[in-house]
Design a protein around this motif. Structure first.
Motif, PDB file in Angstrom:
ATOM      1  N   PRO A 138      10.560   7.820  -2.907  1.00 53.49           N
ATOM      2  CA  PRO A 138       9.546   7.513  -3.918  1.00 53.49           C
ATOM      3  C   PRO A 138       8.664   6.346  -3.488  1.00 53.49           C
ATOM      4  O   PRO A 138       9.081   5.496  -2.697  1.00 53.49           O
ATOM      5  CB  PRO A 138      10.372   7.158  -5.152  1.00 53.49           C
ATOM      6  CG  PRO A 138      11.735   6.848  -4.658  1.00 53.49           C
ATOM      7  CD  PRO A 138      11.922   7.579  -3.374  1.00 53.49           C
ATOM      8  N   ARG A 139       7.455   6.325  -3.992  1.00 50.26           N
ATOM      9  CA  ARG A 139       6.470   5.274  -3.688  1.00 50.26           C
ATOM     10  C   ARG A 139       6.309   5.051  -2.188  1.00 50.26           C
ATOM     11  O   ARG A 139       6.335   3.929  -1.708  1.00 50.26           O
ATOM     12  CB  ARG A 139       6.860   3.958  -4.352  1.00 50.26           C
ATOM     13  CG  ARG A 139       6.752   4.023  -5.861  1.00 50.26           C
ATOM     14  CD  ARG A 139       6.715   2.660  -6.500  1.00 50.26           C
ATOM     15  NE  ARG A 139       6.586   2.814  -7.935  1.00 50.26           N
ATOM     16  CZ  ARG A 139       7.588   3.178  -8.739  1.00 50.26           C
ATOM     17  NH1 ARG A 139       8.775   3.401  -8.236  1.00 50.26           N
ATOM     18  NH2 ARG A 139       7.383   3.319 -10.024  1.00 50.26           N
ATOM     19  N   SER A 140       6.164   6.171  -1.489  1.00 50.40           N
ATOM     20  CA  SER A 140       5.896   6.052  -0.062  1.00 50.40           C
ATOM     21  C   SER A 140       4.951   7.181   0.313  1.00 50.40           C
ATOM     22  O   SER A 140       4.726   8.091  -0.478  1.00 50.40           O
ATOM     23  CB  SER A 140       7.187   6.181   0.745  1.00 50.40           C
ATOM     24  OG  SER A 140       7.646   7.517   0.694  1.00 50.40           O
ATOM     25  N   VAL A 141       4.399   7.095   1.508  1.00 51.69           N
ATOM     26  CA  VAL A 141       3.560   8.183   1.995  1.00 51.69           C
ATOM     27  C   VAL A 141       4.294   8.852   3.143  1.00 51.69           C
ATOM     28  O   VAL A 141       4.687   8.195   4.110  1.00 51.69           O
ATOM     29  CB  VAL A 141       2.195   7.666   2.490  1.00 51.69           C
ATOM     30  CG1 VAL A 141       1.358   8.823   3.025  1.00 51.69           C
ATOM     31  CG2 VAL A 141       1.465   6.947   1.380  1.00 51.69           C
ATOM     32  N   THR A 142       4.502  10.153   3.006  1.00 52.29           N
ATOM     33  CA  THR A 142       5.125  10.917   4.083  1.00 52.29           C
ATOM     34  C   THR A 142       4.078  11.863   4.644  1.00 52.29           C
ATOM     35  O   THR A 142       3.436  12.596   3.887  1.00 52.29           O
ATOM     36  CB  THR A 142       6.318  11.727   3.555  1.00 52.29           C
ATOM     37  OG1 THR A 142       7.242  10.818   2.947  1.00 52.29           O
ATOM     38  CG2 THR A 142       7.001  12.483   4.675  1.00 52.29           C
ATOM     39  N   GLN A 192       4.530  12.999 -10.934  1.00 46.14           N
ATOM     40  CA  GLN A 192       5.532  12.188 -10.243  1.00 46.14           C
ATOM     41  C   GLN A 192       5.237  12.133  -8.753  1.00 46.14           C
ATOM     42  O   GLN A 192       5.543  11.162  -8.081  1.00 46.14           O
ATOM     43  CB  GLN A 192       6.925  12.785 -10.445  1.00 46.14           C
ATOM     44  CG  GLN A 192       7.304  13.009 -11.877  1.00 46.14           C
ATOM     45  CD  GLN A 192       7.560  11.710 -12.595  1.00 46.14           C
ATOM     46  OE1 GLN A 192       7.747  10.664 -11.970  1.00 46.14           O
ATOM     47  NE2 GLN A 192       7.552  11.756 -13.908  1.00 46.14           N
ATOM     48  N   VAL A 193       4.695  13.223  -8.267  1.00 49.98           N
ATOM     49  CA  VAL A 193       4.464  13.379  -6.832  1.00 49.98           C
ATOM     50  C   VAL A 193       3.052  13.913  -6.654  1.00 49.98           C
ATOM     51  O   VAL A 193       2.564  14.701  -7.455  1.00 49.98           O
ATOM     52  CB  VAL A 193       5.467  14.393  -6.224  1.00 49.98           C
ATOM     53  CG1 VAL A 193       5.214  14.577  -4.739  1.00 49.98           C
ATOM     54  CG2 VAL A 193       6.894  13.956  -6.489  1.00 49.98           C
ATOM     55  N   LEU A 194       2.376  13.471  -5.571  1.00 40.54           N
ATOM     56  CA  LEU A 194       1.052  13.988  -5.259  1.00 40.54           C
ATOM     57  C   LEU A 194       1.099  14.604  -3.864  1.00 40.54           C
ATOM     58  O   LEU A 194       1.426  13.923  -2.882  1.00 40.54           O
ATOM     59  CB  LEU A 194       0.036  12.840  -5.306  1.00 40.54           C
ATOM     60  CG  LEU A 194      -1.439  13.234  -5.277  1.00 40.54           C
ATOM     61  CD1 LEU A 194      -1.795  14.144  -6.437  1.00 40.54           C
ATOM     62  CD2 LEU A 194      -2.297  11.972  -5.331  1.00 40.54           C
ATOM     63  N   LYS A 226       0.009   4.937  -3.343  1.00 48.01           N
ATOM     64  CA  LYS A 226       1.443   5.022  -3.071  1.00 48.01           C
ATOM     65  C   LYS A 226       2.227   3.973  -3.856  1.00 48.01           C
ATOM     66  O   LYS A 226       3.449   4.075  -3.959  1.00 48.01           O
ATOM     67  CB  LYS A 226       1.732   4.906  -1.581  1.00 48.01           C
ATOM     68  CG  LYS A 226       1.664   3.508  -1.023  1.00 48.01           C
ATOM     69  CD  LYS A 226       2.222   3.505   0.376  1.00 48.01           C
ATOM     70  CE  LYS A 226       2.103   2.119   0.981  1.00 48.01           C
ATOM     71  NZ  LYS A 226       2.575   2.081   2.358  1.00 48.01           N
ATOM     72  N   ASN A 227       1.534   2.985  -4.434  1.00 45.36           N
ATOM     73  CA  ASN A 227       2.230   2.051  -5.310  1.00 45.36           C
ATOM     74  C   ASN A 227       2.693   2.724  -6.590  1.00 45.36           C
ATOM     75  O   ASN A 227       3.575   2.229  -7.273  1.00 45.36           O
ATOM     76  CB  ASN A 227       1.301   0.881  -5.658  1.00 45.36           C
ATOM     77  CG  ASN A 227       0.932   0.103  -4.414  1.00 45.36           C
ATOM     78  OD1 ASN A 227       1.774  -0.125  -3.547  1.00 45.36           O
ATOM     79  ND2 ASN A 227      -0.337  -0.277  -4.300  1.00 45.36           N
ATOM     80  N   GLU A 228       2.061   3.841  -6.926  1.00 47.47           N
ATOM     81  CA  GLU A 228       2.395   4.509  -8.178  1.00 47.47           C
ATOM     82  C   GLU A 228       3.063   5.849  -7.984  1.00 47.47           C
ATOM     83  O   GLU A 228       3.832   6.292  -8.829  1.00 47.47           O
ATOM     84  CB  GLU A 228       1.116   4.752  -8.987  1.00 47.47           C
ATOM     85  CG  GLU A 228       0.632   3.597  -9.791  1.00 47.47           C
ATOM     86  CD  GLU A 228      -0.548   4.027 -10.631  1.00 47.47           C
ATOM     87  OE1 GLU A 228      -0.312   4.694 -11.651  1.00 47.47           O
ATOM     88  OE2 GLU A 228      -1.693   3.733 -10.245  1.00 47.47           O
ATOM     89  N   PHE A 229       2.684   6.550  -6.910  1.00 45.29           N
ATOM     90  CA  PHE A 229       3.127   7.939  -6.758  1.00 45.29           C
ATOM     91  C   PHE A 229       3.881   8.121  -5.451  1.00 45.29           C
ATOM     92  O   PHE A 229       3.716   7.346  -4.517  1.00 45.29           O
ATOM     93  CB  PHE A 229       1.934   8.897  -6.742  1.00 45.29           C
ATOM     94  CG  PHE A 229       1.052   8.791  -7.943  1.00 45.29           C
ATOM     95  CD1 PHE A 229       1.382   9.435  -9.124  1.00 45.29           C
ATOM     96  CD2 PHE A 229      -0.100   8.030  -7.903  1.00 45.29           C
ATOM     97  CE1 PHE A 229       0.567   9.339 -10.241  1.00 45.29           C
ATOM     98  CE2 PHE A 229      -0.915   7.916  -9.010  1.00 45.29           C
ATOM     99  CZ  PHE A 229      -0.581   8.578 -10.175  1.00 45.29           C
ATOM    100  N   THR A 230       4.693   9.200  -5.423  1.00 47.36           N
ATOM    101  CA  THR A 230       5.256   9.659  -4.164  1.00 47.36           C
ATOM    102  C   THR A 230       4.210  10.563  -3.537  1.00 47.36           C
ATOM    103  O   THR A 230       3.747  11.507  -4.180  1.00 47.36           O
ATOM    104  CB  THR A 230       6.535  10.471  -4.424  1.00 47.36           C
ATOM    105  OG1 THR A 230       7.395   9.682  -5.218  1.00 47.36           O
ATOM    106  CG2 THR A 230       7.187  10.881  -3.129  1.00 47.36           C
ATOM    107  N   ILE A 231       3.804  10.277  -2.319  1.00 46.26           N
ATOM    108  CA  ILE A 231       2.715  11.049  -1.727  1.00 46.26           C
ATOM    109  C   ILE A 231       3.188  11.772  -0.479  1.00 46.26           C
ATOM    110  O   ILE A 231       3.875  11.181   0.370  1.00 46.26           O
ATOM    111  CB  ILE A 231       1.515  10.135  -1.391  1.00 46.26           C
ATOM    112  CG1 ILE A 231       0.951   9.561  -2.690  1.00 46.26           C
ATOM    113  CG2 ILE A 231       0.442  10.900  -0.631  1.00 46.26           C
ATOM    114  CD1 ILE A 231      -0.192   8.620  -2.490  1.00 46.26           C
TER     115      ILE A 231
END
Lengths: 335, 258
Positions: free
Chosen positions: B29-33, B168-170, B195-200
């Motif tokens: 969560p709260r990261s960019v993959t 929850q996720v983008l 990414k501070n708010e969403f899982t990306i």
């Protein structure tokens, strides 16, 4: 904007992103093929415009002398005796019957036709789409006399008790008041017309619904739209101009349909009491002209019928113009 | 607001064709993959299974498990519509609804959820457009068609539309591939903020982009054309780009193929 599908067909110099699209290349216009095709296309265009203009002119020239001799108010009178020394004729009855029957036909055919088109493009399983669409198109190709026969022989016996029920239940409402007339009432004609024009609405709506870009549909689905919500937010708005155009073509057919209506209509005797009821009989413009074509014996007589035809022409033209304005006003949102 | 995604042994099929095979991964969560890999390696297909958008295409189905925190996205009683309301998506080509104004585009998802109150719609439209770094450019023309914006603005409008429903996720499927470098930069900045708010999760063809925006990177590949795509490795972005464990990853990021 094509009046058939509602999609822009003539480029107006700007592409989708506002950039210029190529215009005809000057250097090539002198070549034989270009001159040939360009000339043929231009000639076709000019001929169509000339034809419409000439038809309007013909109608006006023939109608005006008769209208000058008319002893009655052309628009508000119900009298129709265009012959003799003092001809008098008015179109109120035909105008009411034509507009009322066509309105009923549209109220039924547009929602139904759009629903069929949505089913064919959005809901039907893939194997069914082609055959079902072909069947609907076949309905459009059925000659109108067949609808007339069907209406008279098959549908009328079913409609009679239905009309009786409506009259006894809703008879207090002026539009559904009892008249004693059965058979070719306005409501009956309207329903038969609606069946005739459904295929027109469906065929064109289906074309444009099917062109809704996948990207828009996926955009809606990814937002959590259900199937119907996806249709409501993307397919229907995208198809709106096409549906309006389809409805206009269908209305043109409903207003002008002659054979089936002539066949089915209950004409009113001269001097019959007037009522607003949809269970009244009455001729439409087209059926009145068709029924009396044998009587075009004097210029005034003929002119009276042509004046009635002119009103039909103007009516169709006005409805088409309104539809065009509706489509144009939303143009920025439709591309 | 942001949830973890756990994927276990996922196979993706289109009718009889196996498009992706045996993917297991965890998305924090709260990261960019970032998903990278050559064309046809199944990274976009896999991305679409995270909000069940692959089911839009006839014959699309999966085997395996996708968990969003404790929720099984493929549980029998799970409605795909509900999944897509929790997991938003931005597409390769900007796709604002052409028949809607800028305002209506952003409000579309809320209206689908039944929000009618003008005041709360106004509030969400404003915050979403601000979060998408678009507010200042469009605040004076919210009633104009969304299709009238530039490509980059349209893509940010689509991002605003997606985040307006508070997913929850983008998921982002090559969101910059149709954009110029300046617009791309604007989207990348936005991703770093969001990414501070969403899982990306972002699919990209551009390895520099993956290196710039992502915390973790997953490399997808396929053995040969016609074979299913698979996950080769996933790890911290710095590690994947500097010291990958697999030879195939090394070859791909150093430009030896793909």
């Amino acid at each position: 904007m094509s009046s058939v599908t509602g999609v822009p067909t003539v480029n107006d110099g700007e592409g989708p992103d506002g950039q210029r699209v190529p215009q005809a290349d000057r250097a090539s216009t002198g070549r034989l093929g270009d001159r040939l095709f360009g000339g043929a296309a231009t000639a076709s265009g000019v001929i169509v415009i000339a034809m419409v203009t000439l038809i309007a002119t013909f109608l006006i020239i023939q109608a005006v002398p008769a209208l000058m001799n008319n002893q009655e108010n052309f628009l508000t009178s119900r009298v129709w005796s265009p012959g003799g020394e003092e001809p008098g004729f008015g179109i109120l009855e035909f105008l009411w019957t034509t507009v009322a029957a066509a309105t009923i036909a549209m109220l039924i055919a547009v929602p139904f036709g759009v629903a069929v088109a949505l089913f064919l493009t959005q809901y039907a399983p893939a194997w069914m789409r082609g055959p079902a669409a072909a069947l609907v198109d076949l309905l459009a190709a059925v000659p109108s006399i067949v609808y007339g026969l069907w209406g008279l022989i098959t549908f009328a016996p079913f409609f009679k008790p239905f009309q009786g029920w409506l009259e006894s239940t809703f008879g207090w409402f002026p539009l559904l008041a009892q008249t004693g007339i059965t058979g070719g009432t306005i409501l009956f004609i309207g329903i038969v017309l609606s069946i005739m024009v459904v295929p027109i609405v469906t065929a064109l709506s289906r074309e444009i619904f099917g062109q809704t870009p996948l990207a828009h549909k996926e955009g809606a689905l990814a937002l959590g739209a259900t199937h119907w919500e996806m249709i409501r937010t993307t397919v229907l708005p995208f198809g709106r101009p096409g549906v309006i155009s389809a409805a206009m073509l269908a209305l043109g057919r409903a207003l002008g349909e002659t054979l089936a209506v002539t066949f089915l209509v209950s004409s009113l005797p001269n001097g019959a009491a007037w009522t607003w009821s949809l269970f009244n009989g009455g001729e439409t413009f087209a059926s009145k002209i068709a029924n009396n074509a044998a009587e075009f014996s004097s210029p005034t007589r003929t002119g009276a019928y042509i004046a009635a035809g002119l009103v039909l022409f103007v009516l169709t033209f006005a409805v088409n113009s309104i539809a065009r304005i509706v489509i144009e006003r939303r143009k920025a949102f439709s591309e | 607001m942001a949830k973890r995604i756990d994927v276990t042994d996922l196979n993706v099929y289109y009718s009889a064709f196996k498009a992706v095979e045996g993917v297991s991964m965890t998305v924090e969560p709260r990261s960019v993959t970032a998903f990278i890999g050559p064309s046809g390696c199944g990274k976009s297909t896999f991305l679409r299974t995270l909000n069940r958008m692959h089911e839009v295409i006839a014959g699309g189905r999966v085997e395996g498990k996708v968990m969003l925190d404790n929720q099984d996205l493929y549980a029998p009683n799970m409605d795909p519509v509900a999944v897509r309301r929790t997991v938003g998506m931005v597409f390769q080509r900007p796709n604002p609804f052409p028949t809607m104004s800028i305002y209506d585009n952003v409000a579309a998802g809320l209206r689908l959820n039944g929000v009618k109150n003008k005041k709360s719609l106004d509030g969400v439209v404003e915050t979403s457009l601000k979060s998408a770094n678009l507010w200042n450019e469009v605040k004076d023309r919210l009633g104009k068609p969304g299709a009238g914006l530039s490509g980059g603005q349209q893509q940010r409008l689509c991002i605003a539309r997606a985040i307006a429903v508070q997913p929850q996720v983008l998921l982002m499927d090559e969101p910059c591939s149709a954009l110029d470098p300046i617009s791309t930069l604007a989207i990348e900045d936005l991703v770093s903020q969001l990414k501070n708010e969403f899982t990306i999760v972002i699919v990209t063809h551009n390895m520099q982009q993956a290196a710039r925006v992502s915390d973790r990177t997953a490399f997808f590949n396929l053995r040969a054309t016609g074979e299913p795509g698979r996950l080769v490795e996933i790890g911290d972005t710095t590690k994947i780009f500097n010291n990958p464990t697999q030879q195939a990853t090394e070859d791909y990021i150093s430009g030896r193929f793909g």
